[in-house]
Design a protein around this motif. Structure first.
Motif, short mmCIF file in Angstrom:
data_model
loop_
_atom_site.label_atom_id
_atom_site.label_comp_id
_atom_site.label_asym_id
_atom_site.label_seq_id
_atom_site.Cartn_x
_atom_site.Cartn_y
_atom_site.Cartn_z
N THR A 113 -40.74 70.47 11.04
CA THR A 113 -39.64 70.94 10.17
C THR A 113 -40.22 71.36 8.84
O THR A 113 -41.54 70.97 8.36
CB THR A 113 -38.45 70.06 10.07
N PRO A 114 -39.62 72.34 7.97
CA PRO A 114 -40.23 73.09 6.82
C PRO A 114 -40.74 72.03 5.48
O PRO A 114 -41.23 72.63 4.52
CB PRO A 114 -39.29 74.10 6.54
N GLU A 115 -40.03 71.00 5.64
CA GLU A 115 -40.32 70.20 4.57
C GLU A 115 -41.78 69.25 4.72
O GLU A 115 -42.01 68.74 3.89
CB GLU A 115 -39.32 69.03 4.34
N GLU A 116 -42.42 69.41 5.75
CA GLU A 116 -43.75 68.72 6.15
C GLU A 116 -44.90 69.29 5.21
O GLU A 116 -45.30 70.46 5.47
CB GLU A 116 -43.89 68.68 7.31
N ILE A 117 -45.30 68.53 4.11
CA ILE A 117 -46.20 69.09 3.34
C ILE A 117 -47.58 69.12 3.94
O ILE A 117 -48.34 69.65 3.22
CB ILE A 117 -46.11 67.91 2.16
N ASN A 118 -47.97 68.26 4.87
CA ASN A 118 -49.23 68.21 5.46
C ASN A 118 -49.40 69.32 6.60
O ASN A 118 -50.48 69.40 7.03
CB ASN A 118 -49.58 66.90 6.19
N TYR A 119 -48.39 70.14 6.53
CA TYR A 119 -48.50 71.32 7.57
C TYR A 119 -49.02 72.70 6.90
O TYR A 119 -48.12 73.07 5.99
CB TYR A 119 -47.49 71.63 8.30
N ILE A 120 -50.14 72.79 6.94
CA ILE A 120 -50.83 74.05 6.01
C ILE A 120 -49.81 75.44 5.97
O ILE A 120 -49.89 75.76 4.54
CB ILE A 120 -52.30 74.20 6.45
N PRO A 121 -49.50 75.72 7.01
CA PRO A 121 -48.78 77.08 6.92
C PRO A 121 -47.54 77.10 5.92
O PRO A 121 -47.35 77.78 5.08
CB PRO A 121 -48.29 77.54 8.24
N TRP A 122 -46.77 75.82 6.11
CA TRP A 122 -45.61 75.48 5.29
C TRP A 122 -45.86 75.48 3.78
O TRP A 122 -45.13 75.81 2.72
CB TRP A 122 -44.65 74.33 5.85
N PHE A 123 -47.16 75.14 3.51
CA PHE A 123 -47.62 74.75 2.13
C PHE A 123 -48.31 75.96 1.69
O PHE A 123 -48.47 76.03 0.45
CB PHE A 123 -48.51 73.66 2.25
#
Length: 408
Positions: free
Chosen positions: A144-154
């Motif tokens: 889900t898009p709040e995941e700060i450790n997932y590089i694309p969403w950051f």
């Protein structure tokens, strides 16, 4: 006498003459500086418009490729039933915005490749993490898009940023200044035709009650969780707004960029019946000395919930807007994960850019006819199918309000 003349030095500037020259230079700088600033802002505004044109082309190319519009509220289902607003690291939980789908059509193929395939990297590089490591990768289409450790969403994408907006860094993830048009009713803004609450089994299924409610209230260019086509825009693409500009939050209590939370879902009807509820409050909520800002004591959303803070998140607070209140109005809601009534906003003087369905980019002034801002919204419990009560602004935001572009 010759000797005296021989030793005279060259004539110099007097103190008065130097002061006059400095004064003239100061006046010239004072005259030129505003012109330079205006020229810079004009260039930034043009760049912002060009970004929007690229998004419009991407939407049209997506439609040509797949015979439908990108879905706002797309993604994978979790492995077990969960409410749509809850965080997951095993699926994107139908939380992805339309911007994710158009990435390959706006020269972001490399980023799309990272999202559409399992990934084993993290922003923090933690090798013992739950997700994002060998043997336990992030799933295709991400968490889900709040995941700060997932590089694309950051990742910040320059094409999704207005050069006039200075917002950078945490607590935002990847910011966006461009959001989907969701119509003229904010009721349960996260909900489309899918029943996605109360730990529903997966895959999420269409529900007749939800579908009926969605038909009545989801009147914008994009249908939440549903596929649609250009042919569904009955007013015509040139008469309907596809997406609009939003300013991102700077942590300064700007009423346009951080929502005032009036309470729980039981209070949703207060805004539903009167969209100007927050500006009408007698407390007052708006700072009378700084009319664009909330009072410091106001009950605002958490700092992580600024407008435009997650380009990948379909939730209305992050990547959506409603044509209810005129551009640059305050943001009012009951929950960042449910119903946030936010309009368009920008750092440009006097108005905002909007992207029309045909790909044209228009600049809408704050003074556009927005009808009666205190009229109840249209939903299944209030005159479904009626014309938008919010004037030309409301009409341009709906698919079938029979407005004319000549009035724009």
């Amino acid at each position: 006498m010759r000797s005296r003349l021989r030793h005279r030095g060259p004539a110099g500037f007097t103190l008065v003459e130097l002061l006059v020259v400095i004064a003239i230079i100061g006046v010239l700088v004072g005259l030129l500086l505003p012109a330079v600033q205006a020229a810079r802002e004009a260039a930034r505004r043009m760049s912002c418009s060009n970004n929007f044109k690229q998004i419009g082309l991407a939407v049209h190319n997506y439609h040509s490729a797949y015979q439908q519009l990108p879905i706002h509220g797309a993604g994978t289902h979790p492995t077990s039933g969960r409410n749509i607003w809850l965080d997951r690291n095993d699926a994107s939980n139908r939380r992805l915005s339309f911007l994710v789908g158009i990435l390959p059509f706006m020269e972001q193929q490399a980023l799309w490749s990272q999202i559409s395939n399992p990934s084993t990297v993290r922003t923090d590089g933690n090798a013992s993490a739950v997700r994002g490591v060998v043997g336990n990768p992030w799933p295709a289409m991400g968490p889900t898009p709040e995941e700060i450790n997932y590089i694309p969403w950051f990742t910040n994408i320059p094409a999704l940023r207005c050069p006039s907006d200075p917002g950078v860094g945490l607590p935002a993830l990847g910011r966006t200044n461009y959001a989907a048009n969701l119509g003229d009713c904010f009721l349960d803004g996260r909900d489309g035709a899918l029943k996605v609450r109360n730990n529903e089994p997966v895959p999420y299924q269409a529900d007749s009650a939800f579908a009926q409610a969605a038909l009545a209230k989801n009147r914008g260019f994009f249908k939440i969780h549903q596929s649609s086509r250009f042919r569904d825009i009955l007013d015509g693409l040139s008469n309907t707004i596809c997406a609009g500009e939003i300013a991102t939050d700077l942590g300064d209590n700007d009423a346009r960029t951080i929502g005032y939370d009036i309470g729980g879902s039981s209070d949703q009807s207060s805004i539903l019946q009167n969209p100007a509820f927050c500006s009408d409050d007698t407390t007052p909520l708006i700072n009378p000395e700084r009319p664009q800002f909330w009072n410091p004591s106001s009950n605002l959303y958490d700092a992580i919930a600024g407008r435009g803070f997650r380009w990948a998140d379909y939730l209305p607070n992050f990547c959506g807007f409603y044509t209810v209140r005129p551009p640059n109005s305050e943001t009012c809601g009951i929950s960042l994960t449910s119903s946030t009534l936010g309009s368009t906003s920008s750092r440009h003087q006097g108005g905002v850019h909007v992207l029309m369905g045909d790909g044209a980019v228009k600049f809408v002034t704050e003074s556009i006819d927005a009808g009666n801002s205190r009229a109840p919204m249209i939903w299944s419990g209030n005159n479904p199918g009626a014309a938008s009560p919010y004037g030309l602004w409301g009409g341009l935001g709906t698919r079938a309000a029979r407005e004319l572009i000549e009035d724009f």
